[in-house]
Write a protein that holds these residues in place. Structure first.
Motif, PDB file in Angstrom:
ATOM      1  N   TYR A  69      -0.746   8.293 -11.495  1.00  0.00           N
ATOM      2  CA  TYR A  69      -1.585   6.990 -12.396  1.00  0.00           C
ATOM      3  C   TYR A  69      -1.523   5.783 -11.787  1.00  0.00           C
ATOM      4  O   TYR A  69      -2.537   5.004 -11.827  1.00  0.00           O
ATOM      5  CB  TYR A  69      -1.249   7.171 -13.611  1.00  0.00           C
ATOM      6  CG  TYR A  69      -0.498   6.900 -14.525  1.00  0.00           C
ATOM      7  CD1 TYR A  69      -0.564   5.454 -14.584  1.00  0.00           C
ATOM      8  CD2 TYR A  69       1.135   7.716 -14.979  1.00  0.00           C
ATOM      9  CE1 TYR A  69       0.768   4.826 -15.350  1.00  0.00           C
ATOM     10  CE2 TYR A  69       1.495   7.065 -15.494  1.00  0.00           C
ATOM     11  CZ  TYR A  69       1.361   5.496 -15.657  1.00  0.00           C
ATOM     12  OH  TYR A  69       2.557   5.067 -16.284  1.00  0.00           O
ATOM     13  N   ALA A  70      -0.904   5.446 -11.301  1.00  0.00           N
ATOM     14  CA  ALA A  70      -0.550   4.274 -10.487  1.00  0.00           C
ATOM     15  C   ALA A  70      -1.447   4.260  -9.538  1.00  0.00           C
ATOM     16  O   ALA A  70      -1.877   2.990  -8.647  1.00  0.00           O
ATOM     17  CB  ALA A  70       1.135   3.553  -9.824  1.00  0.00           C
ATOM     18  N   LEU A  71      -2.436   5.023  -8.496  1.00  0.00           N
ATOM     19  CA  LEU A  71      -2.344   4.983  -7.531  1.00  0.00           C
ATOM     20  C   LEU A  71      -4.313   5.252  -7.816  1.00  0.00           C
ATOM     21  O   LEU A  71      -5.316   5.061  -7.558  1.00  0.00           O
ATOM     22  CB  LEU A  71      -2.783   6.138  -6.873  1.00  0.00           C
ATOM     23  CG  LEU A  71      -1.306   6.687  -6.403  1.00  0.00           C
ATOM     24  CD1 LEU A  71      -1.222   7.975  -5.495  1.00  0.00           C
ATOM     25  CD2 LEU A  71      -1.472   5.390  -5.111  1.00  0.00           C
ATOM     26  N   LEU A  72      -4.914   5.129  -9.241  1.00  0.00           N
ATOM     27  CA  LEU A  72      -5.984   5.361  -9.794  1.00  0.00           C
ATOM     28  C   LEU A  72      -5.739   3.448 -10.750  1.00  0.00           C
ATOM     29  O   LEU A  72      -7.001   3.598 -11.410  1.00  0.00           O
ATOM     30  CB  LEU A  72      -5.708   6.255 -10.911  1.00  0.00           C
ATOM     31  CG  LEU A  72      -5.528   7.898 -10.569  1.00  0.00           C
ATOM     32  CD1 LEU A  72      -5.860   8.761 -12.037  1.00  0.00           C
ATOM     33  CD2 LEU A  72      -6.803   8.290  -9.525  1.00  0.00           C
ATOM     34  N   VAL A  73      -4.616   3.356 -11.404  1.00  0.00           N
ATOM     35  CA  VAL A  73      -5.461   2.367 -12.125  1.00  0.00           C
ATOM     36  C   VAL A  73      -4.948   0.790 -11.250  1.00  0.00           C
ATOM     37  O   VAL A  73      -4.007   0.470 -10.463  1.00  0.00           O
ATOM     38  CB  VAL A  73      -4.481   2.474 -13.382  1.00  0.00           C
ATOM     39  CG1 VAL A  73      -4.209   1.590 -14.180  1.00  0.00           C
ATOM     40  CG2 VAL A  73      -4.659   2.982 -13.830  1.00  0.00           C
ATOM     41  N   ILE A  93       6.930  -3.576 -13.046  1.00  0.00           N
ATOM     42  CA  ILE A  93       6.976  -3.834 -11.710  1.00  0.00           C
ATOM     43  C   ILE A  93       8.035  -2.447 -11.298  1.00  0.00           C
ATOM     44  O   ILE A  93       7.494  -2.761  -9.586  1.00  0.00           O
ATOM     45  CB  ILE A  93       9.237  -4.320 -12.572  1.00  0.00           C
ATOM     46  CG1 ILE A  93       7.973  -5.695 -13.400  1.00  0.00           C
ATOM     47  CG2 ILE A  93       9.529  -4.775 -11.286  1.00  0.00           C
ATOM     48  CD1 ILE A  93       9.555  -6.311 -14.046  1.00  0.00           C
ATOM     49  N   TRP A  94       7.832  -1.451 -11.026  1.00  0.00           N
ATOM     50  CA  TRP A  94       8.865  -0.917 -10.293  1.00  0.00           C
ATOM     51  C   TRP A  94       7.122  -0.316  -9.339  1.00  0.00           C
ATOM     52  O   TRP A  94       7.100   0.330  -8.529  1.00  0.00           O
ATOM     53  CB  TRP A  94       9.512   0.553 -11.005  1.00  0.00           C
ATOM     54  CG  TRP A  94      10.609   0.524 -11.549  1.00  0.00           C
ATOM     55  CD1 TRP A  94      11.252  -0.719 -12.338  1.00  0.00           C
ATOM     56  CD2 TRP A  94      11.544   0.691 -10.052  1.00  0.00           C
ATOM     57  NE1 TRP A  94      12.028  -0.336 -12.546  1.00  0.00           N
ATOM     58  CE2 TRP A  94      12.977  -0.239 -11.144  1.00  0.00           C
ATOM     59  CE3 TRP A  94      12.149   1.090  -9.151  1.00  0.00           C
ATOM     60  CZ2 TRP A  94      14.007   0.145 -10.439  1.00  0.00           C
ATOM     61  CZ3 TRP A  94      13.389   1.555  -8.287  1.00  0.00           C
ATOM     62  CH2 TRP A  94      13.997   0.698  -9.581  1.00  0.00           C
ATOM     63  N   GLN A  95       5.912   0.023 -10.136  1.00  0.00           N
ATOM     64  CA  GLN A  95       5.083   0.326  -9.533  1.00  0.00           C
ATOM     65  C   GLN A  95       4.574  -0.299  -9.084  1.00  0.00           C
ATOM     66  O   GLN A  95       3.937  -0.014  -7.930  1.00  0.00           O
ATOM     67  CB  GLN A  95       4.235   0.720 -10.830  1.00  0.00           C
ATOM     68  CG  GLN A  95       4.522   2.077 -11.489  1.00  0.00           C
ATOM     69  CD  GLN A  95       3.190   2.699 -12.801  1.00  0.00           C
ATOM     70  OE1 GLN A  95       2.362   1.091 -12.865  1.00  0.00           O
ATOM     71  NE2 GLN A  95       2.665   3.265 -13.447  1.00  0.00           N
ATOM     72  N   SER A  96       4.871  -1.289  -8.596  1.00  0.00           N
ATOM     73  CA  SER A  96       4.278  -3.044  -8.175  1.00  0.00           C
ATOM     74  C   SER A  96       5.468  -2.986  -6.678  1.00  0.00           C
ATOM     75  O   SER A  96       4.688  -2.678  -6.154  1.00  0.00           O
ATOM     76  CB  SER A  96       4.325  -3.994  -9.206  1.00  0.00           C
ATOM     77  OG  SER A  96       2.823  -3.858  -9.274  1.00  0.00           O
ATOM     78  N   GLN A  97       6.670  -2.319  -6.731  1.00  0.00           N
ATOM     79  CA  GLN A  97       7.045  -2.679  -5.637  1.00  0.00           C
ATOM     80  C   GLN A  97       7.964  -1.662  -4.669  1.00  0.00           C
ATOM     81  O   GLN A  97       8.316  -1.783  -4.077  1.00  0.00           O
ATOM     82  CB  GLN A  97       8.689  -3.450  -6.691  1.00  0.00           C
ATOM     83  CG  GLN A  97       9.011  -4.299  -7.127  1.00  0.00           C
ATOM     84  CD  GLN A  97       8.622  -5.787  -6.350  1.00  0.00           C
ATOM     85  OE1 GLN A  97       7.849  -5.871  -5.774  1.00  0.00           O
ATOM     86  NE2 GLN A  97       9.634  -6.135  -5.337  1.00  0.00           N
ATOM     87  N   VAL A  98       7.308  -0.377  -4.844  1.00  0.00           N
ATOM     88  CA  VAL A  98       7.898   1.041  -4.543  1.00  0.00           C
ATOM     89  C   VAL A  98       5.970   1.415  -4.418  1.00  0.00           C
ATOM     90  O   VAL A  98       5.649   1.410  -4.952  1.00  0.00           O
ATOM     91  CB  VAL A  98       8.019   1.837  -5.533  1.00  0.00           C
ATOM     92  CG1 VAL A  98       8.505   3.096  -4.126  1.00  0.00           C
ATOM     93  CG2 VAL A  98      10.115   1.217  -6.039  1.00  0.00           C
ATOM     94  N   PRO A  99       6.100   1.630  -2.465  1.00  0.00           N
ATOM     95  CA  PRO A  99       5.017   2.195  -2.386  1.00  0.00           C
ATOM     96  C   PRO A  99       4.301   3.133  -3.128  1.00  0.00           C
ATOM     97  O   PRO A  99       5.815   4.159  -2.772  1.00  0.00           O
ATOM     98  CB  PRO A  99       5.817   2.822  -0.596  1.00  0.00           C
ATOM     99  CG  PRO A  99       6.496   1.517  -0.496  1.00  0.00           C
ATOM    100  CD  PRO A  99       7.149   0.872  -1.047  1.00  0.00           C
ATOM    101  N   PRO A 100       3.333   4.215  -3.062  1.00  0.00           N
ATOM    102  CA  PRO A 100       3.262   5.568  -3.511  1.00  0.00           C
ATOM    103  C   PRO A 100       3.372   6.187  -3.095  1.00  0.00           C
ATOM    104  O   PRO A 100       4.505   7.331  -3.701  1.00  0.00           O
ATOM    105  CB  PRO A 100       2.051   4.952  -3.830  1.00  0.00           C
ATOM    106  CG  PRO A 100       1.300   3.832  -2.897  1.00  0.00           C
ATOM    107  CD  PRO A 100       2.493   3.007  -2.763  1.00  0.00           C
ATOM    108  N   VAL A 136       9.746 -10.202  -6.531  1.00  0.00           N
ATOM    109  CA  VAL A 136       9.960 -10.697  -5.138  1.00  0.00           C
ATOM    110  C   VAL A 136       9.865  -9.476  -4.045  1.00  0.00           C
ATOM    111  O   VAL A 136      10.962  -8.948  -4.344  1.00  0.00           O
ATOM    112  CB  VAL A 136      10.415 -11.849  -5.273  1.00  0.00           C
ATOM    113  CG1 VAL A 136      10.419 -12.765  -3.468  1.00  0.00           C
ATOM    114  CG2 VAL A 136      10.323 -12.778  -5.416  1.00  0.00           C
ATOM    115  N   THR A 137       8.747  -9.533  -3.221  1.00  0.00           N
ATOM    116  CA  THR A 137       9.858  -8.047  -2.098  1.00  0.00           C
ATOM    117  C   THR A 137      10.633  -8.567  -0.620  1.00  0.00           C
ATOM    118  O   THR A 137      10.264  -9.960  -0.650  1.00  0.00           O
ATOM    119  CB  THR A 137       8.339  -8.230  -1.689  1.00  0.00           C
ATOM    120  OG1 THR A 137       6.830  -7.816  -1.706  1.00  0.00           O
ATOM    121  CG2 THR A 137       8.133  -6.800  -0.319  1.00  0.00           C
TER     122      THR A 137
END
Length: 461
Positions: free
Chosen positions: A143-147, A377-384, A447-448
């Protein structure tokens, strides 16, 4: 909440609508799981080991079935996460839903046609836990790919409401289902219903139906699986299972955040042991319980916590969460939750039921807020395309302290007052979270720090 958030470049145009369908089907499935879980406890308590002389066997059965599910779910996570990044995630969810329905059908037969040994019940719950972790690994990374990224805290808040709503509704609905056959026998109900010993098989059957409904919804939806970035030969399954460990341990801010959650789980997961003891030895004997029975007082306490969790989930869903410095949305609620737990222990020691319920409700409010921001945070920092492998290790590290907490709570409660244990555990939780607010490493968690490694680049180990 009525209008769908505008699609962002990182989400398909109809992504929010697809997420809502997924969310709705998952909500029904979680509610069904709550029904069957409660029904299993009732089956063990009232049917399988009903005698006072069987107290030891009952305690062992309750512990072993719970641990069977927990260990299968936690330690199956690395394999489930690796496969979620290798296989089509929609097909994994569809397969797991069908397997779940099949297992629940087997559960109906297990409790109606035989008197199953405890090892069979442990194997049964372990199988459910394993299917659940495979489904969860595929679902959480889909669902991180959908939102749209800006709406991730809102979506995560909506996911958190599912668990709180299940905790609020499942016990009452399960109790109603379990009592239906007896009601049919006394009131001239349908013969097929009156002929059932109790409603435990009904709860299992309804849970199986929710799996089938979820499978039907997923079958009609289009859910993307991100293409993997490969460099050189495709890694082996074993290398994929190790990848999450390397990813997390090479990023200290994420590791610090994860270890903070592991510490919090160590300090909070024992409430399932401590709350019944608090009710039995501190609240019910006091005048503050208002003459309630032990069962009624415990139900009141847990309903208050679930209601708080539902309120917190609805709050973060409507608010949308912090768009920047989301780590504050994790750590500040942690401090407040620790304070609430400490207050519940102190007030419980004084025998004050209503104030204890208010305290645990405040704890419940904070839980979905911190979890929703952490997930964002994890959904933003880890590539899908890496989330399956990374999130599975994340789950293992964060949750391995939960069974330790349960065992430790039982050992401590044999010597000390449960209210005192809750008080000191809450104070330690607040202290840990407060210290992390001053931690410069964890404050850089959004921060990446370095590009995510390409999977094939780690073949040399």
């Amino acid at each position: 909440m009525n209008a769908a958030p505008a699609a962002a470049p990182d989400a398909p145009p109809n992504g929010w609508r697809t997420f809502l369908w997924l969310w709705g089907s998952q909500a029904l499935s979680v509610l069904g799981g709550g029904l069957s879980g409660f029904a299993m406890n009732i089956y063990l308590t009232q049917t399988r080991f009903p005698l006072e002389s069987q107290r030891a066997e009952l305690a062992a059965a309750l512990s072993l079935t719970a641990l069977g599910w927990t260990f299968a779910a936690i330690f199956g996570a690395p394999l489930a996460g690796a496969l979620a990044d290798r296989w089509d995630r929609r097909r994994i969810m569809l397969t797991c839903d069908l397997l779940g329905a099949l297992l629940l059908a087997g559960g109906v037969a297990l409790v109606t046609l035989t008197t199953p040994p405890v090892w069979a019940l442990v194997a049964y719950t372990a199988a459910l836990g394993l299917v659940g972790t495979f489904h969860g690994s595929a679902f959480d990374t889909s669902y991180a790919l959908l939102v749209p990224r800006a709406q991730l805290p809102r979506a995560n808040g909506m996911m958190q409401t599912i668990w709180s709503l299940s905790g609020l509704l499942s016990p009452a609905l399960a109790a109603l289902l379990i009592g239906l056959p007896a009601l049919a026998r006394s009131g001239g109900g349908p013969a097929w219903l009156a002929g059932i010993r109790d409603g435990v098989p009904l709860a299992f059957a309804i849970d199986g139906a929710t799996f089938l409904l979820a499978a039907l919804v997923i079958w009609r939806l289009r859910i993307p699986s991100p293409p993997r970035r490969e460099a050189g030969p495709r890694p082996s399954l074993g290398q994929d299972m190790r990848f999450g460990w390397k990813f997390i341990f090479s990023r200290p801010p994420l590791l610090h955040l994860l270890l903070t959650f592991a510490a919090v789980n160590l300090l909070t997961s024992g409430v399932g042991v401590l709350h019944p003891l608090l009710v039995r030895f501190a609240l019910v004997p006091s005048e503050g319980a208002g003459g309630l029975s032990q069962e009624a007082a415990l139900a009141t306490l847990w309903t208050a916590m679930s209601a708080g969790g539902l309120a917190g989930g609805l709050l973060v869903s409507a608010w949308g969460g912090l768009k920047r410095r989301r780590v504050l949305g994790v750590l500040v609620p942690m401090v407040l939750a620790g304070t609430a737990q400490a207050a519940s222990g102190a007030l419980g020691h004084l025998g004050m039921l209503v104030p204890v319920c208010i305290a645990v409700a405040c704890f419940g409010v904070m839980t979905p807020i911190m979890n929703a921001h952490s997930q964002a945070i994890w959904q933003s920092q880890v590539p899908p395309d890496m989330q399956g492998r990374v999130f599975s290790v994340r789950r293992l590290i964060a949750q391995f302290t939960a069974p330790v907490s349960t065992a430790l709570a039982g050992l401590l409660a044999a010597r000390y007052a449960p209210g005192g244990i809750l008080l000191w555990a809450g104070l330690l939780m607040g202290l840990v979270a407060g210290a992390q607010l001053l931690n410069p490493v964890i404050r850089r968690v959004e921060v990446t720090l370095a590009p995510a490694p390409v999977a094939g680049a780690e073949v040399s180990g």
